[in-house]
Design a protein around this motif. Structure first.
Motif, short mmCIF file in Angstrom:
data_model
loop_
_atom_site.label_atom_id
_atom_site.label_comp_id
_atom_site.label_asym_id
_atom_site.label_seq_id
_atom_site.Cartn_x
_atom_site.Cartn_y
_atom_site.Cartn_z
N LYS A 47 15.38 37.25 36.02
CA LYS A 47 14.13 36.67 36.54
C LYS A 47 13.74 35.28 36.00
CE LYS A 47 9.39 37.57 38.22
NZ LYS A 47 8.98 36.26 37.67
N LEU A 48 13.64 35.40 34.62
CA LEU A 48 13.51 34.06 34.07
C LEU A 48 14.59 33.08 34.14
CD1 LEU A 48 12.05 35.54 30.71
CD2 LEU A 48 10.83 34.20 32.14
N TYR A 49 15.96 33.57 34.21
CA TYR A 49 16.94 32.67 34.20
C TYR A 49 17.30 32.05 35.60
CZ TYR A 49 22.10 31.32 33.67
OH TYR A 49 23.35 30.51 33.57
N ASP A 50 16.93 32.85 36.65
CA ASP A 50 17.18 32.15 37.83
C ASP A 50 15.81 31.34 38.34
OD1 ASP A 50 19.20 33.50 38.49
OD2 ASP A 50 18.31 35.45 39.65
N GLU A 51 14.96 31.44 37.60
CA GLU A 51 13.73 30.46 37.68
C GLU A 51 13.83 29.27 36.74
OE1 GLU A 51 10.22 32.78 36.18
OE2 GLU A 51 10.02 34.15 38.42
N GLY A 52 15.17 29.05 36.39
CA GLY A 52 15.24 27.77 35.50
C GLY A 52 15.18 27.78 34.12
N THR A 54 15.73 28.25 30.02
CA THR A 54 17.00 28.25 29.40
C THR A 54 17.16 29.54 28.51
OG1 THR A 54 16.18 26.69 27.48
CG2 THR A 54 17.05 25.73 29.68
N VAL A 55 18.27 29.64 28.08
CA VAL A 55 18.56 30.79 26.95
C VAL A 55 17.85 30.58 25.56
CG1 VAL A 55 20.07 31.92 25.15
CG2 VAL A 55 20.62 31.71 27.74
N PRO A 56 17.71 29.19 24.99
CA PRO A 56 16.79 28.96 23.79
C PRO A 56 15.43 29.29 23.96
CG PRO A 56 18.67 27.40 24.19
CD PRO A 56 18.57 27.88 25.22
N SER A 536 18.28 10.57 18.10
CA SER A 536 19.23 9.89 19.11
C SER A 536 19.12 10.51 20.52
CB SER A 536 20.66 9.71 18.37
OG SER A 536 21.07 11.02 18.42
N PRO A 537 19.32 9.73 21.40
CA PRO A 537 19.86 10.17 22.71
C PRO A 537 20.67 11.39 22.91
CG PRO A 537 19.91 8.12 23.16
CD PRO A 537 19.71 8.29 21.44
N ALA A 538 21.84 11.65 21.88
CA ALA A 538 22.91 12.29 21.87
C ALA A 538 22.16 13.81 21.29
CB ALA A 538 23.81 12.23 20.94
N ILE A 539 21.25 13.83 20.37
CA ILE A 539 20.80 15.20 19.99
C ILE A 539 19.60 15.56 20.88
CG2 ILE A 539 19.16 14.22 18.45
CD1 ILE A 539 19.89 16.59 16.38
N LEU A 540 19.15 14.68 21.69
CA LEU A 540 17.82 15.07 22.50
C LEU A 540 18.57 15.74 23.73
CD1 LEU A 540 15.50 12.12 22.27
CD2 LEU A 540 14.94 14.30 21.66
N ALA A 541 19.57 15.44 24.16
CA ALA A 541 20.39 15.89 25.33
C ALA A 541 20.59 17.25 25.31
CB ALA A 541 21.52 15.11 25.73
N HIS A 542 20.58 17.83 23.88
CA HIS A 542 20.76 19.22 23.65
C HIS A 542 19.58 20.09 23.56
CE1 HIS A 542 25.30 18.62 23.28
NE2 HIS A 542 25.04 17.71 22.69
N ILE A 543 18.57 19.34 23.79
CA ILE A 543 17.25 20.25 23.90
C ILE A 543 17.09 20.89 24.86
CG2 ILE A 543 14.71 20.00 23.71
CD1 ILE A 543 15.73 19.77 20.85
N ALA A 544 16.65 22.15 24.87
CA ALA A 544 16.47 22.97 26.27
C ALA A 544 15.58 22.23 27.33
CB ALA A 544 15.85 24.33 25.70
N GLY A 545 16.24 22.17 28.50
CA GLY A 545 15.39 21.66 29.41
C GLY A 545 15.67 20.33 29.65
#
Length: 840
Positions: A47-52, A54-56, A536-545
């Motif tokens: 239910k949570l996953y289908d609502e968008g 993320t796993v973290p 940096s943008p590189a590490i921020l891009a891996h933040i959930a969402g």
């Protein structure tokens, strides 16, 4: 799409929409059983996953809903859910196709419902897949089906069955398109009849299952050198030039090595196995021996042989090899993912001033200093503090180099010197240590750093954005310094495949590999959290969402408006909507902002709950954070029942240790100063080193000689080692003993076992010896067998190479190492794996 392909969230969402409620419920029940969890937990996750979600985010902030599923369980659930949904969608499509054809039977329906993989589904559908240009389809279009049915059901010779056949002037397929075929003579007509019979027999799926199972148990895979010219260029594959072993027992890494050899046109591969027994089973199944007359029996026997040799055996070989390959690829991807996770989660040196050193010989030693925040330090003229020295041949300006480095260390109060482990690293390390020893005022310490991928980063677009004012050749030194300071923040800037911790990474499914590594990176980044004002943008891009676009928007907004004062102000960033904020906010830290909670892992949705907790204490937040005494005095009975997202206990734990870094404490290995190259090694030498890579057959260790050595799984411990990853991780500091050296090929064999004592001769043993299990295990190196195995240490015969030799082969004895060319020594084991681990 192969049987282990993973889908994007949008793909799996699309697939989910075409499945009915019963199918969803069946999938959820199946996943619960397979993963050993409750169906309710699966339902909550889905239910949570289908609502968008993320796993973290689910792992951290929705524990109450999933009943405490951790991130590893959630990742396994996510992968299995996507696979099962994709398979269910394909199952429906195949049923629809068979129904349209009029071929769907109860038996086929049952087989389709019980299929456990996409490969199996495609096998079921294969006989019914339209093939308008197949020999059987052409024969049917030419009207030969009547004769074929007569041969199958009547006691008539094939020639007599064709007595009334009239050759058609023009032949069209089911779509009315004219096709070119020639059935003008009796031989071609007989061939057409036989093709129809063979095609009809292919629908005997139960027989096919039986033959495949039997063949898989006896088949062997055989590899040979493709041509004589390939012997020299394919030296690393020489153990496979004349190699054969059981396909069923073939280890994953050896299969990948063979496939790589074939890909490089060095090896030829084939599957060997008997034909006669399987043809006999086909004959028995279709009761061909009972057919009459003799000509008919011979004709059908020939058809049975054709069915096996031309249809089923090639198909079975392909499926068996495909299944083995997919399994091997999945294992290799898991190894890569595990290694990457431990590398990303390596201990950070922290906020230190670091001199990054990129060693070199002809092009000089490049250097740059970064401050405690990771920025390139500026001198009095606002110029970057960088330098290049040429201490080694051909320039040999050692004295000048030492003066420059001493001045840098003194002027900028350097805490650590990060030295890349590439060419000239040990010579540079020795030079730096001489400088430090000669000047007592210097407090710095030299550390060797894995520089894999630093050159890739240096030439990247991201490096140009971050270090555009620096020459490409100097950017590597900055990256090396930052890797020591914060490995996670720096390594996320490099494609994981350039870091060098994988096994056969170029031979596996690249989409699956990228997906797996991306998930590992995301989990690691979110486990640590990031400072949104320095990231940096590189590490921020891996933040959930978040994604690359939103990450860049955050950095751009930060540059234009200054540092973020609160998490709430993140909502002003373009494209950062409510759902994105919900997913990301808890993992973004803001230090010294307007709300102390913004520097913790407490999610903004729980701030009101924290206020109600504070109300009980009568104290301000700064007085409560980190104060166990006050936190333990809070009554949470009434509050816990009202919170359905994250438990109050989790919030109190976070307040007790706000933004706790899960990474280990920073420490470094001490390389021996008298060991700088493979020439300095000798058998029996004990060294301290760093684990750089872990594979299915052992681990690689860097001891500072420019190429890593292998500790084979049989040399990792005196007791049984089922999985090297359970014993060591990348970045671990270990003690190893040299047991074999192949200087010509740059290969080193290590042992992590305690040095064995020489066993006493049997005649010298006392009649009643009080020997403990530990004495038994350490008296001499033994084969890698389970603890408690009482078989003799030296069996009368050596195990064959086809019998799991990677985990059972004899280790070379410490007191007398075998020649490198013999099976069981490091060189042979490494060749057996198809791996060469040499630093560049």
């Amino acid at each position: 799409m192969s049987s282990t392909d993973t889908l994007t969230p949008s793909q799996t969402s699309t697939n989910a929409q075409v499945l009915d409620a019963t199918t969803h419920a069946n999938i959820h029940d199946k996943l619960a059983r397979a993963l050993g969890i409750k169906t309710a937990q699966v339902n909550a996750f889905v239910k949570l996953y289908d609502e968008g979600a993320t796993v973290p985010f689910i792992a951290r902030y929705r524990k109450e809903k999933t009943q405490n599923l951790d991130d590893a369980q959630l990742r396994a659930l996510e992968k299995s859910l996507n696979y099962e949904r994709d398979m269910a969608t394909r199952r429906l499509k195949i049923i629809e196709l068979l129904s349209t054809q009029g071929n769907l039977t109860d038996e086929l329906q049952t087989r389709i419902d019980n299929a456990t993989s996409k490969l199996e589904l495609e096998d079921i559908y294969l006989p019914y897949r339209p093939r308008r240009r197949s020999p059987a389809a052409k024969a049917r279009a030419a009207g030969l089906d009547i004769a074929a049915q007569a041969v199958l059901t009547q006691n008539v010779t094939p020639t007599d069955a064709l007595a009334d056949y009239q050759v058609q002037s023009s032949i069209t397929d089911e779509s009315g398109n004219e096709i070119e075929v020639d059935f003008s003579d009796i031989e071609k007509q007989l061939a057409g009849v036989q093709a129809i019979i063979v095609d009809e027999w292919t629908q005997a799926l139960d027989l096919l299952d039986h033959l495949r199972s039997s063949f898989s148990k006896t088949a062997s895979i055989v590899s040979s050198v493709a041509s004589e010219e390939k012997r020299e260029v394919g030296e690393k594959f020489k153990d496979y030039f004349e190699h054969s072993e059981s396909l069923a027992r073939l280890p994953n890494h050896r299969l990948l090595a063979m496939l790589r050899g074939r890909q490089e046109n060095v090896l030829g591969l084939k599957i060997e196995g008997e034909n006669a027994p399987f043809i006999e089973k086909i004959i028995k199944h279709f009761e061909i021996d009972a057919k009459a007359p003799t000509e008919r029996q011979a004709f059908l026997t020939e058809a049975a042989s054709s069915l096996w040799k031309d249809k089923w055996r090639p198909h079975i070989e392909h499926r068996l090899l495909t299944e083995k390959r997919l399994t091997a690829e999945a294992a290799a991807i898991d190894v890569f993912a595990n290694n990457l996770q431990h590398l990303l989660m390596s201990a950070p040196a922290g906020r230190k001033v670091i001199l990054g050193v990129d060693p070199g010989i002809r092009h000089g030693v490049k250097m740059a200093i970064v401050d405690a925040q990771g920025h390139v330090m500026l001198d009095g003229e606002d110029k970057p503090v960088i330098a290049t020295v040429y201490p080694f041949a051909p320039d040999n300006k050692m004295t000048e180099a030492k003066v420059v480095i001493d001045e840098l260390l003194s002027t900028y109060n350097v805490d650590l010197v990060a030295i890349g482990n590439g060419t000239a690293s040990r010579e540079t390390d020795a030079m730096i240590k001489e400088i430090l020893a000669a000047n007592d005022a210097l407090k710095a310490k030299a550390v060797i750093v894995n520089e894999s991928g630093a050159s890739v980063y240096s030439a990247s677009e991201l490096a140009t954005d971050e270090l555009g004012n620096l020459d490409v050749s100097v950017r590597g030194a900055v990256s090396i310094a930052r890797r020591l300071q914060d490995p996670l923040s720096e390594l996320v800037k490099v494609d994981p495949k350039a870091i060098g911790v994988g096994q056969y990474q170029h031979d596996v499914n690249q989409a699956q590999l990228a997906d797996s590594l991306d998930k590992v990176t995301q989990d690691s980044v979110n486990a640590v959290g990031v400072d949104v004002n320095t990231a940096s943008p590189a590490i921020l891009a891996h933040i959930a969402g978040l994604n690359k676009n939103v990450a860049q928007q955050i950095v751009t907004y930060r540059k234009e408006h200054g540092a973020f004062d609160s998490r709430e102000s993140l909502k002003n960033v373009p494209r950062l909507g409510a759902k994105t904020f919900e997913q990301a906010a808890g993992f973004l830290r803001i230090h010294d902002g307007s709300n102390p909670l913004d520097a913790t892992g407490v999610h903004p949705e729980s701030y009101a709950l924290v206020d109600s907790l504070l109300a009980q204490t009568g104290k301000a937040l700064p007085e409560v954070i980190g104060n166990d005494g006050v936190l333990n005095s809070i009554d949470t009975t009434a509050l816990a029942a009202n919170d359905e997202n994250v438990s109050v206990k989790a919030i109190l734990d976070e307040l007790a240790k706000p933004a706790r870094d899960p990474r280990p404490e920073f420490k470094t290995a001490n390389f021996r100063e008298d060991v700088n190259s493979i020439k300095d090694l000798s058998e029996g030498m004990t060294l301290e080193g760093v684990v750089t890579n872990v594979t299915a057959f052992g681990c690689f260790i860097d001891v500072g000689v420019h190429q890593d050595g292998l500790v084979h799984i049989s040399q990792m411990a005196n007791d049984f080692v089922a999985d090297p990853m359970n014993r060591v991780k990348p970045g671990d500091i270990v003690s190893v003993r040299v047991i074999s050296i192949d200087e010509k090929r740059g290969r080193i064999g290590f042992s992590m076992k305690p040095e064995a004592e020489k066993p006493a001769r049997p005649a010298a043993k006392p009649a009643t010896a009080n020997v403990t299990n530990n004495d038994e295990n350490t008296s001499r190196p033994r084969s890698n067998r389970p603890a408690g195995d009482k078989r003799p240490s030296k069996p009368k015969r050596q195990p064959s190479s086809s019998n799991n030799s990677d985990s059972r082969s004899k280790a070379p004895r410490a007191e007398k190492a075998e020649a490198p060319s013999k099976m069981g020594t490091f060189g042979a084991l490494l060749q057996e794996a198809g791996v060469t681990k040499v630093k560049k």
